[in-house]
Design a protein around this motif. Structure first.
Motif, mmCIF file in Angstrom:
data_model
loop_
_atom_site.group_PDB
_atom_site.id
_atom_site.type_symbol
_atom_site.label_atom_id
_atom_site.label_comp_id
_atom_site.label_asym_id
_atom_site.label_seq_id
_atom_site.Cartn_x
_atom_site.Cartn_y
_atom_site.Cartn_z
ATOM 1 N N ASN A 38 0.839 -1.193 0.000
ATOM 2 C CA ASN A 38 0.000 0.000 0.000
ATOM 3 C C ASN A 38 0.878 1.248 0.000
ATOM 4 O O ASN A 38 2.108 1.155 -0.149
ATOM 5 N N ASN A 39 0.273 2.399 0.135
ATOM 6 C CA ASN A 39 1.007 3.661 0.174
ATOM 7 C C ASN A 39 0.976 4.193 1.598
ATOM 8 O O ASN A 39 -0.031 4.727 2.055
ATOM 9 N N ALA A 40 2.112 4.036 2.306
ATOM 10 C CA ALA A 40 2.216 4.513 3.678
ATOM 11 C C ALA A 40 2.894 5.875 3.752
ATOM 12 O O ALA A 40 3.105 6.409 4.838
ATOM 13 N N GLY A 41 3.242 6.431 2.593
ATOM 14 C CA GLY A 41 3.899 7.730 2.545
ATOM 15 C C GLY A 41 5.395 7.593 2.343
ATOM 16 O O GLY A 41 5.998 6.556 2.646
ATOM 17 N N HIS A 88 -3.819 9.773 19.106
ATOM 18 C CA HIS A 88 -3.919 9.776 17.652
ATOM 19 C C HIS A 88 -3.602 8.389 17.118
ATOM 20 O O HIS A 88 -2.616 7.772 17.488
ATOM 21 N N LEU A 89 -4.477 7.903 16.240
ATOM 22 C CA LEU A 89 -4.349 6.527 15.763
ATOM 23 C C LEU A 89 -3.681 6.410 14.404
ATOM 24 O O LEU A 89 -3.545 5.326 13.877
ATOM 25 N N GLY A 90 -3.259 7.495 13.804
ATOM 26 C CA GLY A 90 -2.591 7.418 12.521
ATOM 27 C C GLY A 90 -3.519 7.740 11.368
ATOM 28 O O GLY A 90 -4.743 7.719 11.479
ATOM 29 N N ASP A 91 -2.916 8.060 10.239
ATOM 30 C CA ASP A 91 -3.670 8.483 9.069
ATOM 31 C C ASP A 91 -4.033 7.289 8.194
ATOM 32 O O ASP A 91 -3.341 6.270 8.185
ATOM 33 N N PRO A 92 -5.111 7.428 7.408
ATOM 34 C CA PRO A 92 -5.470 6.356 6.478
ATOM 35 C C PRO A 92 -4.359 6.139 5.453
ATOM 36 O O PRO A 92 -3.619 7.066 5.107
ATOM 37 N N GLN A 93 -4.263 4.928 4.962
ATOM 38 C CA GLN A 93 -3.315 4.598 3.910
ATOM 39 C C GLN A 93 -4.103 4.082 2.707
ATOM 40 O O GLN A 93 -5.178 3.514 2.855
ATOM 41 N N SER A 94 -3.571 4.278 1.518
ATOM 42 C CA SER A 94 -4.271 3.882 0.299
ATOM 43 C C SER A 94 -3.602 2.677 -0.342
ATOM 44 O O SER A 94 -2.452 2.347 -0.046
ATOM 45 N N ALA A 95 -4.338 2.015 -1.236
ATOM 46 C CA ALA A 95 -3.805 0.883 -1.987
ATOM 47 C C ALA A 95 -4.397 0.879 -3.383
ATOM 48 O O ALA A 95 -5.508 1.363 -3.603
ATOM 49 N N ASN A 96 -3.634 0.339 -4.323
ATOM 50 C CA ASN A 96 -4.089 0.160 -5.699
ATOM 51 C C ASN A 96 -4.129 -1.337 -5.981
ATOM 52 O O ASN A 96 -3.085 -1.985 -6.105
ATOM 53 N N LEU A 97 -5.326 -1.888 -6.079
ATOM 54 C CA LEU A 97 -5.491 -3.330 -6.255
ATOM 55 C C LEU A 97 -5.614 -3.744 -7.714
ATOM 56 O O LEU A 97 -5.999 -4.879 -8.012
ATOM 57 N N GLY A 98 -5.269 -2.840 -8.628
ATOM 58 C CA GLY A 98 -5.303 -3.179 -10.038
ATOM 59 C C GLY A 98 -6.694 -3.450 -10.565
ATOM 60 O O GLY A 98 -6.857 -4.163 -11.562
ATOM 61 N N LEU A 147 -11.041 -9.194 -0.164
ATOM 62 C CA LEU A 147 -10.541 -8.179 0.759
ATOM 63 C C LEU A 147 -9.044 -8.385 0.958
ATOM 64 O O LEU A 147 -8.606 -9.467 1.352
ATOM 65 N N PHE A 148 -8.271 -7.362 0.675
ATOM 66 C CA PHE A 148 -6.824 -7.392 0.865
ATOM 67 C C PHE A 148 -6.517 -6.695 2.190
ATOM 68 O O PHE A 148 -6.959 -5.564 2.417
ATOM 69 N N LEU A 149 -5.772 -7.357 3.041
ATOM 70 C CA LEU A 149 -5.479 -6.840 4.374
ATOM 71 C C LEU A 149 -3.989 -6.528 4.519
ATOM 72 O O LEU A 149 -3.137 -7.346 4.151
ATOM 73 N N ALA A 150 -3.697 -5.355 5.057
ATOM 74 C CA ALA A 150 -2.334 -5.006 5.447
ATOM 75 C C ALA A 150 -2.231 -5.236 6.952
ATOM 76 O O ALA A 150 -2.733 -4.436 7.745
#
Length: 227
Positions: A38-41, A88-98, A147-150
């Protein structure tokens, strides 16, 4: 009939109606411009190291369904994505599942609840524990419903929730260990089988958040329900 079901599937997911179990477990994101990180920054990502198969019972693949399933195996939904007792629990992260949707923020995030659905996720934020982010493969280019899980294991709040050493492998293995077999929650009975897959994620630490190496394994969970 299958064409009609495929056409209606995005609408069903959007309004949280169960869809018919898919004919495939998942589509490999790498083959259509996606990524198993995923994209964690900062150009780094967390591995999508567990997949809940599109062949699972349809109700498991909805938002309410994955939350109920998670509670059956010891994790709970974070009610607020920003704060938990002021932490603070952290920011959302994104993913590209094609799947044609491009980079999309996580659908939901769940944390180990230590046996308490309401306060346990806050406890996890304080002392650390297992957690996972959920991404659904439901776009027009790859309509699996999977469902893809990180999944990873975090350190405590004093360590700013960074991942423990080997935390991606540890988090995955802990979640899978809790998931396989039979469990139940809120009147729903689950039976889960697991299969390890190679070739989706390269082993090592290249591109991985925090530089933590992984063994390259992805675990496929197929979850069936009865009431």
């Amino acid at each position: 009939m299958l064409t009609v079901i495929t056409a209606l599937a995005p609408l069903a997911l959007a309004i949280q109606l169960p869809i018919q179990s898919g004919s495939v477990d998942f589509y490999d994101p790498n083959l259509n411009g996606g990524s198993m990180l995923n994209n964690a920054g900062g150009g780094l990502g967390e591995p999508l190291n567990v997949i809940i198969s599109g062949k699972s019972s349809p109700e498991v693949l909805t938002n309410d369904g994955i939350v109920n399933y998670a509670r059956a195996i010891g994790l709970s939904y974070i009610i607020s994505s920003e704060e938990c007792l002021g932490i603070h629990l952290g920011d959302p992260q994104s993913a590209n599942l094609g799947d044609g949707h491009g980079w999309v923020n996580q659908t939901i995030e769940l944390r180990e609840d230590y046996g308490n659905e309401e306060l346990g996720t806050c406890l996890e934020s304080i002392i650390g524990g297992n957690h996972f982010r959920v991404y659904r493969q439901d776009g027009p280019s790859a309509m699996s419903g999977a469902l893809f899980l990180a999944v990873s294991r975090e350190q405590d709040v004093e360590e700013n929730h960074t991942i423990v050493p080997d935390g991606y492998n540890i988090g995955r293995d802990q979640l899978v260990g809790h998931a396989i077999g039979k469990h139940d929650f809120d009147g729903v009975h689950y039976k889960t089988v697991a299969k390890n897959i190679t070739g989706l994620l390269p082993p090592g630490s290249v591109g991985v958040n925090h530089g933590i190496a992984t063994d390259g394994l992805t675990t496929l969970l197929t979850v069936q329900t009865t009431r």
